[in-house]
Scaffold this active site. Structure first.
Site, PDB file in Angstrom:
ATOM      1  N   HIS A 101      45.323  58.346  90.180  1.00  0.00           N
ATOM      2  CA  HIS A 101      46.131  57.336  89.450  1.00  0.00           C
ATOM      3  C   HIS A 101      44.989  56.288  88.981  1.00  0.00           C
ATOM      4  O   HIS A 101      45.095  55.118  89.454  1.00  0.00           O
ATOM      5  CB  HIS A 101      47.283  56.819  90.053  1.00  0.00           C
ATOM      6  CG  HIS A 101      48.015  56.019  89.200  1.00  0.00           C
ATOM      7  ND1 HIS A 101      47.845  55.984  88.024  1.00  0.00           N
ATOM      8  CD2 HIS A 101      49.402  55.361  89.550  1.00  0.00           C
ATOM      9  CE1 HIS A 101      49.108  55.222  87.286  1.00  0.00           C
ATOM     10  NE2 HIS A 101      49.854  54.851  88.294  1.00  0.00           N
ATOM     11  N   ASP A 130      52.415  51.734  98.740  1.00  0.00           N
ATOM     12  CA  ASP A 130      53.119  52.518  97.481  1.00  0.00           C
ATOM     13  C   ASP A 130      54.373  53.314  98.154  1.00  0.00           C
ATOM     14  O   ASP A 130      54.355  53.349  99.365  1.00  0.00           O
ATOM     15  CB  ASP A 130      52.081  53.429  97.204  1.00  0.00           C
ATOM     16  CG  ASP A 130      52.290  54.165  95.968  1.00  0.00           C
ATOM     17  OD1 ASP A 130      53.401  53.877  95.017  1.00  0.00           O
ATOM     18  OD2 ASP A 130      51.741  55.123  95.388  1.00  0.00           O
ATOM     19  N   GLN A 178      45.858  52.674  87.139  1.00  0.00           N
ATOM     20  CA  GLN A 178      46.391  51.624  88.348  1.00  0.00           C
ATOM     21  C   GLN A 178      45.423  50.969  89.071  1.00  0.00           C
ATOM     22  O   GLN A 178      45.440  49.705  89.193  1.00  0.00           O
ATOM     23  CB  GLN A 178      47.502  52.389  88.985  1.00  0.00           C
ATOM     24  CG  GLN A 178      48.268  51.385  89.931  1.00  0.00           C
ATOM     25  CD  GLN A 178      49.215  50.319  89.434  1.00  0.00           C
ATOM     26  OE1 GLN A 178      49.947  50.700  88.458  1.00  0.00           O
ATOM     27  NE2 GLN A 178      48.818  48.957  89.538  1.00  0.00           N
ATOM     28  N   ARG A 203      50.425  61.877  81.363  1.00  0.00           N
ATOM     29  CA  ARG A 203      51.086  61.555  82.505  1.00  0.00           C
ATOM     30  C   ARG A 203      51.530  62.889  83.092  1.00  0.00           C
ATOM     31  O   ARG A 203      52.665  63.698  82.363  1.00  0.00           O
ATOM     32  CB  ARG A 203      51.657  60.375  82.816  1.00  0.00           C
ATOM     33  CG  ARG A 203      52.740  60.401  83.893  1.00  0.00           C
ATOM     34  CD  ARG A 203      53.259  59.118  84.141  1.00  0.00           C
ATOM     35  NE  ARG A 203      52.653  57.950  84.658  1.00  0.00           N
ATOM     36  CZ  ARG A 203      53.128  56.926  84.969  1.00  0.00           C
ATOM     37  NH1 ARG A 203      54.468  56.802  85.397  1.00  0.00           N
ATOM     38  NH2 ARG A 203      52.184  55.689  85.444  1.00  0.00           N
ATOM     39  N   CYS A 228      51.795  49.200  93.517  1.00  0.00           N
ATOM     40  CA  CYS A 228      51.672  49.533  91.923  1.00  0.00           C
ATOM     41  C   CYS A 228      53.138  49.779  91.380  1.00  0.00           C
ATOM     42  O   CYS A 228      53.380  49.848  90.216  1.00  0.00           O
ATOM     43  CB  CYS A 228      50.963  50.832  91.888  1.00  0.00           C
ATOM     44  SG  CYS A 228      51.928  52.221  92.731  1.00  0.00           S
ATOM     45  N   ARG A 275      48.058  45.808  84.134  1.00  0.00           N
ATOM     46  CA  ARG A 275      48.082  47.090  83.509  1.00  0.00           C
ATOM     47  C   ARG A 275      47.848  46.958  82.138  1.00  0.00           C
ATOM     48  O   ARG A 275      47.268  47.832  81.519  1.00  0.00           O
ATOM     49  CB  ARG A 275      49.513  48.058  83.889  1.00  0.00           C
ATOM     50  CG  ARG A 275      49.707  48.623  85.164  1.00  0.00           C
ATOM     51  CD  ARG A 275      48.489  49.667  85.556  1.00  0.00           C
ATOM     52  NE  ARG A 275      48.589  50.771  84.719  1.00  0.00           N
ATOM     53  CZ  ARG A 275      49.452  51.808  84.923  1.00  0.00           C
ATOM     54  NH1 ARG A 275      49.916  52.043  86.054  1.00  0.00           N
ATOM     55  NH2 ARG A 275      49.356  52.792  84.112  1.00  0.00           N
TER      56      ARG A 275
HETATM   57  N1  NVA Z   1      52.077  57.266  93.915  1.00  0.00           N
HETATM   58  C1  NVA Z   1      53.198  56.923  92.885  1.00  0.00           C
HETATM   59  C2  NVA Z   1      52.616  56.022  91.992  1.00  0.00           C
HETATM   60  C3  NVA Z   1      53.631  55.220  90.847  1.00  0.00           C
HETATM   61  C4  NVA Z   1      53.251  54.428  90.024  1.00  0.00           C
HETATM   62  C5  NVA Z   1      53.786  58.305  92.170  1.00  0.00           C
HETATM   63  O1  NVA Z   1      52.928  59.112  91.881  1.00  0.00           O
HETATM   64  O2  NVA Z   1      54.953  58.316  91.909  1.00  0.00           O
END
Ligand code: NVA
Length: 243
Positions: free
Chosen positions: A68, A157, A71, A41, A197, A225
């Site tokens: 992502h 989101d 997710q 990540r 998410c 998840r």
């Molecule tokens: N768009 C958000 C998703 C978090 C799971 C981020 O990148 O922070």
């Protein structure tokens, strides 16, 4: 509890030499000698690509600024669980054209469902991802109502993703009118589900009575998840067949 007999190591930048400027390629080579797979990540998507290029074990994108995918796998499972299929469904994305929006676009290319993304100017999804050739039915619009109308899945989101925290105030202004509230949900199909998410900010991108209301499936989405990530590892590292 440990599941699938696996054992995970969490390596922060301070635990590996990446934090001291070791080239990603070298970390990839060394870690590949120790582990069966790497989930990363990070912010820059190019780092994941670099890691994957030099690793000899599977590399899973656990989130970048661009994408992502894990997710979205969980979200698709949630759609299947509650609506039976994504085929012929209209998926609405309301808010930032961020990593989640881009991965929804990729899923639409793969699976062919209709995807309508509503975002304010300046917050569009990645142009190269939108332009990708394929069988997707992706539309980017400015009016959240156009996206929500007749939708089977309404998604949103956070307005400021990880690493964008200092833009919060500016984004709250830009995203005015993009809150998923009951009036927006009332435009969607009666059987529509709401996904997020997480983490959620009630009163910003989503109203409390939507995320805590009867159409919300966010807790199943969060649970999924776990299942989907296990399935991904079983396929990539456990010799499990896809299907
Ligand atoms: N768009 C958000 C998703 C978090 C799971 C981020 O990148 O922070």
């Amino acid at each position: 509890t440990w599941q699938l007999g696996g054992h995970a190591l969490f390596l922060s930048p301070r635990d590996v030499q990446l934090g001291r400027g070791e080239p990603i390629a070298d970390t990839a080579r060394v870690l590949s000698r120790y582990v069966d797979g790497i989930m990363i990540r990070t912010f820059a998507h190019a780092e994941v690509e670099e890691l994957a290029r030099y690793a000899s074990v599977p590399v899973i994108n656990g989130l970048t600024d661009l994408l992502h995918p894990c997710q979205i796998l969980a979200d698709l499972l949630t759609v299947k669980q509650h609506l039976g299929t994504w085929e012929g469904k209209k998926i609405a994305w309301i808010g930032d054209g961020n990593n989640m929006a881009n991965s929804w676009i990729n899923a639409s290319y793969r699976l062919g469902f209709e995807l309508v993304i509503a975002c304010p100017p300046g917050y569009d999804p990645d142009p190269a991802t939108v332009k990708r050739e394929g069988g997707a039915h992706v539309k980017v619009v400015r009016d959240p109502r156009e996206a929500a109308r007749g939708a089977d899945v309404v998604n949103t989101d956070v307005w400021a993703s990880m690493g964008q925290e200092e833009e919060q105030a500016k984004r709250e202004v830009a995203f005015e009118g993009f809150e998923v509230d009951q009036s927006l949900m009332s435009l969607a199909n009666k059987s529509a589900i709401f996904l997020h998410c997480l983490p959620a900010h009630r009163g910003e991108e989503v109203a409390a009575d939507v995320i805590d209301g009867p159409q919300s499936r966010v807790w199943d989405e969060a649970e999924n998840r776990l299942h989907v990530q296990k399935a991904l590892m079983a396929v990539l590292m456990g010799g499990e067949a896809l299907g």
